[in-house]
Write an enzyme that holds these catalytic residues in place. Structure first.
Site, PDB file in Angstrom:
ATOM      1  N   ARG A   1      -1.237 -14.675   3.818  1.00  0.00           N
ATOM      2  CA  ARG A   1      -1.969 -14.025   4.923  1.00  0.00           C
ATOM      3  C   ARG A   1      -1.225 -14.223   6.249  1.00  0.00           C
ATOM      4  NH1 ARG A   1      -6.427 -10.415   4.479  1.00  0.00           N
ATOM      5  NH2 ARG A   1      -7.252 -11.239   6.428  1.00  0.00           N
TER       6      ARG A   1
ATOM      7  N   THR B   1      -4.987  -7.873  10.844  1.00  0.00           N
ATOM      8  CA  THR B   1      -5.315  -6.550  10.292  1.00  0.00           C
ATOM      9  C   THR B   1      -4.845  -5.407  11.206  1.00  0.00           C
ATOM     10  OG1 THR B   1      -7.282  -7.544   9.290  1.00  0.00           O
ATOM     11  CG2 THR B   1      -7.235  -5.132   9.441  1.00  0.00           C
TER      12      THR B   1
ATOM     13  N   HIS C   1      -1.871  -5.287   1.515  1.00  0.00           N
ATOM     14  CA  HIS C   1      -3.141  -5.990   1.339  1.00  0.00           C
ATOM     15  C   HIS C   1      -2.818  -7.383   0.827  1.00  0.00           C
ATOM     16  CE1 HIS C   1      -7.176  -7.085   0.025  1.00  0.00           C
ATOM     17  NE2 HIS C   1      -6.558  -7.632  -0.998  1.00  0.00           N
TER      18      HIS C   1
ATOM     19  N   LYS D   1       0.842  -1.198   0.000  1.00  0.00           N
ATOM     20  CA  LYS D   1       0.000   0.000   0.000  1.00  0.00           C
ATOM     21  C   LYS D   1       0.882   1.255   0.000  1.00  0.00           C
ATOM     22  CE  LYS D   1      -3.748  -2.225   2.662  1.00  0.00           C
ATOM     23  NZ  LYS D   1      -4.524  -2.102   3.915  1.00  0.00           N
TER      24      LYS D   1
ATOM     25  N   GLU E   1      -9.515 -10.320  -7.187  1.00  0.00           N
ATOM     26  CA  GLU E   1      -8.553  -9.209  -7.097  1.00  0.00           C
ATOM     27  C   GLU E   1      -7.502  -9.294  -8.206  1.00  0.00           C
ATOM     28  OE1 GLU E   1      -7.408  -9.667  -2.992  1.00  0.00           O
ATOM     29  OE2 GLU E   1      -9.342  -8.897  -2.289  1.00  0.00           O
TER      30      GLU E   1
ATOM     31  N   ARG F   1       3.011  -6.928   9.329  1.00  0.00           N
ATOM     32  CA  ARG F   1       2.329  -5.897  10.121  1.00  0.00           C
ATOM     33  C   ARG F   1       2.829  -5.884  11.564  1.00  0.00           C
ATOM     34  NH1 ARG F   1      -3.633  -7.341   7.606  1.00  0.00           N
ATOM     35  NH2 ARG F   1      -3.570  -5.960   5.779  1.00  0.00           N
TER      36      ARG F   1
ATOM     37  N   PHE G   1     -14.686   3.492   8.250  1.00  0.00           N
ATOM     38  CA  PHE G   1     -13.342   3.781   7.745  1.00  0.00           C
ATOM     39  C   PHE G   1     -13.255   3.789   6.222  1.00  0.00           C
ATOM     40  CE2 PHE G   1     -13.645  -0.827   8.487  1.00  0.00           C
ATOM     41  CZ  PHE G   1     -13.191  -1.340   7.272  1.00  0.00           C
TER      42      PHE G   1
ATOM     43  N   TYR H   1     -12.319  -2.472  -2.804  1.00  0.00           N
ATOM     44  CA  TYR H   1     -12.784  -2.462  -1.411  1.00  0.00           C
ATOM     45  C   TYR H   1     -14.307  -2.443  -1.303  1.00  0.00           C
ATOM     46  CZ  TYR H   1      -8.088  -1.859   0.572  1.00  0.00           C
ATOM     47  OH  TYR H   1      -6.792  -2.055   0.989  1.00  0.00           O
TER      48      TYR H   1
ATOM     49  N   ASN I   1      -1.440  -0.214   7.535  1.00  0.00           N
ATOM     50  CA  ASN I   1      -0.906  -1.553   7.833  1.00  0.00           C
ATOM     51  C   ASN I   1      -0.151  -2.174   6.655  1.00  0.00           C
ATOM     52  OD1 ASN I   1      -3.093  -2.204   6.257  1.00  0.00           O
ATOM     53  ND2 ASN I   1      -4.200  -3.333   7.834  1.00  0.00           N
TER      54      ASN I   1
HETATM   55  P1  IDP Z   1      -7.316  -7.024   5.797  1.00  0.00           P
HETATM   56  O1  IDP Z   1      -6.532  -5.979   5.044  1.00  0.00           O
HETATM   57  O2  IDP Z   1      -6.490  -7.638   6.901  1.00  0.00           O
HETATM   58  O3  IDP Z   1      -7.951  -8.060   4.902  1.00  0.00           O
HETATM   59  P2  IDP Z   1      -9.989  -5.880   6.157  1.00  0.00           P
HETATM   60  O4  IDP Z   1     -10.873  -6.114   7.343  1.00  0.00           O
HETATM   61  O5  IDP Z   1     -10.368  -6.534   4.860  1.00  0.00           O
HETATM   62  O6  IDP Z   1      -8.492  -6.252   6.574  1.00  0.00           O
HETATM   63  O7  IDP Z   1      -9.909  -4.298   5.940  1.00  0.00           O
HETATM   64  C1  IDP Z   1      -9.323  -3.765   4.769  1.00  0.00           C
HETATM   65  C2  IDP Z   1      -8.447  -2.611   5.149  1.00  0.00           C
HETATM   66  O8  IDP Z   1      -9.262  -1.563   5.653  1.00  0.00           O
HETATM   67  C3  IDP Z   1      -7.435  -2.888   6.265  1.00  0.00           C
HETATM   68  O9  IDP Z   1      -6.247  -3.501   5.812  1.00  0.00           O
HETATM   69  C4  IDP Z   1      -7.182  -1.483   6.782  1.00  0.00           C
HETATM   70  O10 IDP Z   1      -6.275  -0.782   5.919  1.00  0.00           O
HETATM   71  C5  IDP Z   1      -8.551  -0.842   6.647  1.00  0.00           C
HETATM   72  N1  IDP Z   1      -9.299  -0.940   7.909  1.00  0.00           N
HETATM   73  C6  IDP Z   1      -9.997  -1.989   8.359  1.00  0.00           C
HETATM   74  N2  IDP Z   1     -10.558  -1.738   9.560  1.00  0.00           N
HETATM   75  C7  IDP Z   1     -10.193  -0.462   9.870  1.00  0.00           C
HETATM   76  C8  IDP Z   1     -10.448   0.382  10.991  1.00  0.00           C
HETATM   77  O11 IDP Z   1     -11.121   0.023  11.948  1.00  0.00           O
HETATM   78  N3  IDP Z   1      -9.876   1.627  10.944  1.00  0.00           N
HETATM   79  C9  IDP Z   1      -9.114   2.060   9.898  1.00  0.00           C
HETATM   80  N4  IDP Z   1      -8.862   1.292   8.824  1.00  0.00           N
HETATM   81  C10 IDP Z   1      -9.379   0.042   8.807  1.00  0.00           C
HETATM   82 MG    MG Z   2      -9.525  -7.916   3.575  1.00  0.00          MG
END
Ligand code: IDP
Ligand code: MG
Length: 152
Positions: free
Chosen positions: A88, A94, A118, A12, A129, A105, A60, A52, A115
């Site tokens: 993963r 996350t 992706h 990212k 994707e 991470r 968010f 997304y 973080n």
């Molecule tokens: P992932 O990237 O581990 O699959 P997801 O739940 O799919 O996590 O969320 C996608 C992305 O959205 C996360 O990697 C993060 O960048 C962002 N995100 C998810 N939850 C939050 C939050 O509570 N606050 C801010 N950003 C978030």
């Molecule tokens: Mg995800």
């Protein structure tokens, strides 16, 4: 040549801007995964929304779209047995405050919204994707001579 599972991995904007592209690629390579496609791009708002779409409406979401379109990303496809699960695991949870040390991470990030990477969370997500970011001609087919040392 045996065709193995493919997964989508993206560095990212924060990972690119912090100079972590090589570190992330290195972690995949030393695990034994094979890169079959890779490119640096600026994500358009349309591609960001499609990528997304499952998060549309969440608190968010708008910030996430702004962030992912704010600077270049590096989009990649990595191949190997159980590549989705393995990538993963290398990426970590996350929320970087809960990611295990040793994960990308866990080692390199402190905030969920920044973080670094992706990674596809299922084979279905990976197919979707990969299709969003790459066309078939961008995927390379080649063998890793050391695959016999990796797999039974
Ligand atoms: P992932 O990237 O581990 O699959 P997801 O739940 O799919 O996590 O969320 C996608 C992305 O959205 C996360 O990697 C993060 O960048 C962002 N995100 C998810 N939850 C939050 C939050 O509570 N606050 C801010 N950003 C978030
Ligand atoms: Mg995800």
């Amino acid at each position: 040549m045996k065709s193995r599972e493919q997964t989508f991995l993206m560095v990212k904007p924060d990972g690119v801007q912090r100079g972590l592209i090589g570190n992330i690629i290195s972690r995949m390579e030393i695990k034994g995964l094979k890169p079959v496609a890779m490119k640096m791009i600026e994500i358009s708002p349309d591609l960001a929304a499609r990528h997304y779409e499952e998060h549309k409406g969440k608190p968010f979401y708008e910030g996430l779209i702004d962030f992912i379109t704010s600077a270049p990303v590096v989009a990649m496809i990595w191949e190997g047995d159980d590549a989705v699960t393995i990538v993963r695991a290398i990426v970590g949870a996350t929320d970087p405050r809960k990611s295990d040390p040793g994960t990308i991470r866990g080692d390199l990030a402190v905030f969920t919204g920044k973080n670094i990477v992706h990674a596809s969370d299922s084979q279905e997500s990976a197919k979707r994707e990969i299709g969003l970011f790459f066309n078939e001609k961008e995927l390379c087919t080649y063998s890793l001579p050391h695959e016999n040392c990796l797999y039974e």
